[in-house]
Design a protein around this motif. Structure first.
Motif, PDB file in Angstrom:
ATOM      1  N   ARG A  92      -2.334  -3.956   7.813  1.00 25.34           N
ATOM      2  CA  ARG A  92      -2.752  -3.521   6.483  1.00 25.34           C
ATOM      3  C   ARG A  92      -3.305  -2.101   6.449  1.00 25.34           C
ATOM      4  O   ARG A  92      -3.789  -1.653   5.419  1.00 25.34           O
ATOM      5  CB  ARG A  92      -3.765  -4.510   5.913  1.00 25.34           C
ATOM      6  N   ALA A  93      -3.186  -1.381   7.565  1.00 27.60           N
ATOM      7  CA  ALA A  93      -3.617   0.020   7.573  1.00 27.60           C
ATOM      8  C   ALA A  93      -2.714   0.874   6.680  1.00 27.60           C
ATOM      9  O   ALA A  93      -3.084   1.962   6.269  1.00 27.60           O
ATOM     10  CB  ALA A  93      -3.625   0.561   8.996  1.00 27.60           C
ATOM     11  N   GLY A  94      -1.502   0.369   6.415  1.00 24.87           N
ATOM     12  CA  GLY A  94      -0.586   1.092   5.538  1.00 24.87           C
ATOM     13  C   GLY A  94       0.297   2.067   6.287  1.00 24.87           C
ATOM     14  O   GLY A  94       0.264   2.148   7.513  1.00 24.87           O
ATOM     15  N   GLY A  95       1.087   2.801   5.530  1.00 30.98           N
ATOM     16  CA  GLY A  95       1.971   3.812   6.110  1.00 30.98           C
ATOM     17  C   GLY A  95       2.949   3.233   7.107  1.00 30.98           C
ATOM     18  O   GLY A  95       3.519   2.165   6.905  1.00 30.98           O
ATOM     19  N   ASP A  96       3.148   3.950   8.203  1.00 31.41           N
ATOM     20  CA  ASP A  96       4.108   3.525   9.229  1.00 31.41           C
ATOM     21  C   ASP A  96       3.737   2.182   9.838  1.00 31.41           C
ATOM     22  O   ASP A  96       4.607   1.423  10.259  1.00 31.41           O
ATOM     23  CB  ASP A  96       4.197   4.575  10.339  1.00 31.41           C
ATOM     24  N   LYS A  97       2.445   1.860   9.889  1.00 32.85           N
ATOM     25  CA  LYS A  97       2.013   0.602  10.507  1.00 32.85           C
ATOM     26  C   LYS A  97       2.452  -0.609   9.692  1.00 32.85           C
ATOM     27  O   LYS A  97       2.587  -1.697  10.220  1.00 32.85           O
ATOM     28  CB  LYS A  97       0.500   0.598  10.701  1.00 32.85           C
ATOM     29  N   SER A  98       2.656  -0.442   8.406  1.00 32.11           N
ATOM     30  CA  SER A  98       3.096  -1.543   7.547  1.00 32.11           C
ATOM     31  C   SER A  98       4.616  -1.612   7.421  1.00 32.11           C
ATOM     32  O   SER A  98       5.148  -2.593   6.910  1.00 32.11           O
ATOM     33  CB  SER A  98       2.494  -1.391   6.147  1.00 32.11           C
ATOM     34  N   GLN A  99       5.311  -0.581   7.859  1.00 30.09           N
ATOM     35  CA  GLN A  99       6.738  -0.463   7.602  1.00 30.09           C
ATOM     36  C   GLN A  99       7.561  -1.591   8.217  1.00 30.09           C
ATOM     37  O   GLN A  99       8.528  -2.051   7.618  1.00 30.09           O
ATOM     38  CB  GLN A  99       7.265   0.886   8.088  1.00 30.09           C
ATOM     39  N   ALA A 100       7.214  -2.072   9.411  1.00 28.42           N
ATOM     40  CA  ALA A 100       7.991  -3.140  10.052  1.00 28.42           C
ATOM     41  C   ALA A 100       8.012  -4.386   9.181  1.00 28.42           C
ATOM     42  O   ALA A 100       9.050  -5.045   9.039  1.00 28.42           O
ATOM     43  CB  ALA A 100       7.423  -3.461  11.431  1.00 28.42           C
ATOM     44  N   ALA A 101       6.865  -4.718   8.579  1.00 28.51           N
ATOM     45  CA  ALA A 101       6.818  -5.896   7.704  1.00 28.51           C
ATOM     46  C   ALA A 101       7.673  -5.675   6.457  1.00 28.51           C
ATOM     47  O   ALA A 101       8.377  -6.586   6.003  1.00 28.51           O
ATOM     48  CB  ALA A 101       5.381  -6.209   7.322  1.00 28.51           C
ATOM     49  N   LEU A 102       7.630  -4.472   5.902  1.00 27.39           N
ATOM     50  CA  LEU A 102       8.436  -4.190   4.710  1.00 27.39           C
ATOM     51  C   LEU A 102       9.927  -4.194   5.049  1.00 27.39           C
ATOM     52  O   LEU A 102      10.752  -4.624   4.232  1.00 27.39           O
ATOM     53  CB  LEU A 102       8.005  -2.860   4.092  1.00 27.39           C
ATOM     54  N   ASP A 103      10.286  -3.738   6.250  1.00 26.03           N
ATOM     55  CA  ASP A 103      11.695  -3.804   6.679  1.00 26.03           C
ATOM     56  C   ASP A 103      12.161  -5.258   6.762  1.00 26.03           C
ATOM     57  O   ASP A 103      13.275  -5.586   6.349  1.00 26.03           O
ATOM     58  CB  ASP A 103      11.880  -3.124   8.035  1.00 26.03           C
ATOM     59  N   THR A 104      11.296  -6.136   7.289  1.00 23.20           N
ATOM     60  CA  THR A 104      11.643  -7.560   7.361  1.00 23.20           C
ATOM     61  C   THR A 104      11.753  -8.139   5.955  1.00 23.20           C
ATOM     62  O   THR A 104      12.655  -8.924   5.666  1.00 23.20           O
ATOM     63  CB  THR A 104      10.604  -8.335   8.197  1.00 23.20           C
ATOM     64  N   ALA A 134       0.588  -0.454  -2.169  1.00 14.96           N
ATOM     65  CA  ALA A 134       1.886   0.224  -2.263  1.00 14.96           C
ATOM     66  C   ALA A 134       3.073  -0.659  -1.871  1.00 14.96           C
ATOM     67  O   ALA A 134       4.195  -0.408  -2.304  1.00 14.96           O
ATOM     68  CB  ALA A 134       1.873   1.477  -1.394  1.00 14.96           C
ATOM     69  N   GLY A 135       2.853  -1.699  -1.052  1.00 13.41           N
ATOM     70  CA  GLY A 135       3.969  -2.502  -0.551  1.00 13.41           C
ATOM     71  C   GLY A 135       4.835  -3.097  -1.648  1.00 13.41           C
ATOM     72  O   GLY A 135       6.067  -3.062  -1.580  1.00 13.41           O
TER      73      GLY A 135
END
Length: 193
Positions: A92-104, A134-135
């Motif tokens: 939940r830090a956002g940015g690149d750290k959240s991207q893997a979950a959004l890709d899934t 933002a997600g």
């Protein structure tokens, strides 16, 4: 670890646990006709209890993949069962750290499945929802043709108040609203009219 979304375990969970849950709690369900019988949709429920996603999984007739905080992967109690039930861990830090979950999440939607995301990003107890993270908007922009369906969950936080070990038998409700069309720049605290 299954970080690809919901599968057979969630289907079995619904089949086995739903009859038990109906004996323990009364449920008021409304707006379920707004859910598509097939094809992708993004479910956007408020988040007031640890049990929100479980209660949605019990009543929605299709499997739902949800994002859940990555911290669940640090506990032996949740690190295997939650992903097997369809949780996609998100940092939940956002940015690149959240991207893997959004890709899934994008893969889940491309497969024509339901995806659930708590727009506020964490549990809140105020009647007025906090600004959305933002997600949700990332997914809405990537999939403008996919319906965003708000859900309002009520009383679930009273089922298992902090410190209680026995669930309280009360009336809980799940209401699905009309699909949302989020426009750039509009107030992001949109739920049911």
């Amino acid at each position: 670890m299954n970080a690809q979304g919901a599968g057979k375990l969630q289907t079995r969970f619904r089949r086995v646990v739903r009859p038990v849950a109906k004996q323990l709690w009364r449920f008021h369900l409304e707006g379920f006709e707004r859910l598509p019988a097939e094809g992708p949709a993004i479910l956007c429920p408020n988040h007031i209890s640890f049990l929100d996603s479980a209660f949605l999984m019990l009543h929605v007739p299709r499997n739902i993949s949800f994002v859940g905080k990555a911290e669940y992967m640090d506990s032996w109690k949740t690190k295997f069962i939650f992903p097997a039930m369809g949780m996609i861990p998100i940092d939940r830090a956002g940015g690149d750290k959240s991207q893997a979950a959004l890709d899934t999440a994008e893969r889940v939607l491309r497969r024509g499945e339901l995806f659930g995301i708590f727009p506020e990003g964490t549990r809140g107890f105020a009647a007025d929802p906090a600004p959305f993270k933002a997600g949700l908007f990332h997914l809405a922009e990537a999939f403008p043709e996919v319906q965003l369906i708000p859900a309002w969950i009520a009383n679930v936080q009273r089922v298992m108040p902090k410190g209680e070990v026995v669930p309280v038998p009360i009336l809980c409700s799940v209401t699905f609203g009309a699909p949302l069309q989020l426009q750039p720049g509009e107030d992001k605290r949109v739920f049911l009219d």
